[in-house]
Scaffold this motif. Structure first.
Motif, PDB file in Angstrom:
ATOM      1  N   SER A   1       8.889  11.106  -0.898  1.00 60.57           N
ATOM      2  CA  SER A   1       8.379  10.183  -1.921  1.00 60.57           C
ATOM      3  C   SER A   1       9.487   9.247  -2.397  1.00 60.57           C
ATOM      4  CB  SER A   1       7.750  10.939  -3.092  1.00 60.57           C
ATOM      5  OG  SER A   1       8.717  11.470  -3.958  1.00 60.57           O
TER       6      SER A   1
ATOM      7  N   MET B   1       2.798   8.000  -4.407  1.00 61.34           N
ATOM      8  CA  MET B   1       2.262   8.724  -5.560  1.00 61.34           C
ATOM      9  C   MET B   1       1.724  10.090  -5.135  1.00 61.34           C
ATOM     10  SD  MET B   1      -1.100   8.004  -7.851  1.00 61.34           S
ATOM     11  CE  MET B   1      -2.052   8.357  -6.402  1.00 61.34           C
ATOM     12  N   LEU B   2       0.991  10.118  -4.028  1.00 61.09           N
ATOM     13  CA  LEU B   2       0.435  11.373  -3.543  1.00 61.09           C
ATOM     14  C   LEU B   2       1.540  12.358  -3.167  1.00 61.09           C
ATOM     15  CD1 LEU B   2      -2.082  12.997  -2.791  1.00 61.09           C
ATOM     16  CD2 LEU B   2      -1.969  11.950  -0.528  1.00 61.09           C
TER      17      LEU B   2
ATOM     18  N   GLN C   1       2.698   2.402  -2.243  1.00 63.81           N
ATOM     19  CA  GLN C   1       2.713   3.061  -3.547  1.00 63.81           C
ATOM     20  C   GLN C   1       1.723   4.221  -3.625  1.00 63.81           C
ATOM     21  OE1 GLN C   1       1.324   0.524  -6.821  1.00 63.81           O
ATOM     22  NE2 GLN C   1       0.517  -0.854  -5.238  1.00 63.81           N
ATOM     23  N   TRP C   2       0.629   4.156  -2.861  1.00 62.45           N
ATOM     24  CA  TRP C   2      -0.368   5.225  -2.916  1.00 62.45           C
ATOM     25  C   TRP C   2       0.093   6.495  -2.209  1.00 62.45           C
ATOM     26  CZ3 TRP C   2      -3.383   4.609  -6.739  1.00 62.45           C
ATOM     27  CH2 TRP C   2      -3.676   3.323  -7.173  1.00 62.45           C
TER      28      TRP C   2
ATOM     29  N   TRP D   1       8.898   0.576  -1.379  1.00 62.34           N
ATOM     30  CA  TRP D   1       7.980  -0.216  -2.192  1.00 62.34           C
ATOM     31  C   TRP D   1       8.746  -0.990  -3.265  1.00 62.34           C
ATOM     32  CZ3 TRP D   1       6.597  -0.430  -7.349  1.00 62.34           C
ATOM     33  CH2 TRP D   1       5.492  -1.226  -7.626  1.00 62.34           C
TER      34      TRP D   1
ATOM     35  N   SER E   1       0.808  -1.222   0.000  1.00 68.38           N
ATOM     36  CA  SER E   1       0.000   0.000   0.000  1.00 68.38           C
ATOM     37  C   SER E   1       0.842   1.273   0.000  1.00 68.38           C
ATOM     38  CB  SER E   1      -0.947   0.000   1.198  1.00 68.38           C
ATOM     39  OG  SER E   1      -0.221   0.115   2.407  1.00 68.38           O
TER      40      SER E   1
END
Length: 84
Positions: free
Chosen positions: A43, A15-16, A11-12, A50, A9
């Motif tokens: 990030s 990305m944000l 990756q979300w 990840w 999870s």
């Protein structure tokens, strides 16, 4: 939630954080740009975690390169010491 699901999870938020960072770096405000570079560094760390889990080694190498560029960006964004 087990550790694998947690890392999947990541990756979300990665990305944000990347999207927020890109928005902030485009600002004319030095302070917002600095926050943008810090968000990019966050990030980078999330993507590396990840990528390690997903065995995406090219992504990890890319994120290390981008991390170095973001460090350079924070340094260049700092006010000049001898601006006389």
């Amino acid at each position: 939630m087990d550790i694998n699901a947690f890392i999947d999870s990541l990756q979300w938020p990665a990305m944000l954080a990347t999207l927020v960072a890109a928005y902030l770096v485009g600002s004319q405000s030095r302070r917002k740009r600095n926050w943008g570079f810090l968000c990019f560094i966050l990030s980078n760390a999330l993507w590396i975690a990840w990528g390690w889990h997903a065995q995406a080694y090219a992504l990890i190498i890319l994120q290390f390169g981008l991390f170095l560029m973001n460090l350079r960006g924070t340094r260049k964004n700092a006010p000049a010491a001898d601006a006389s």
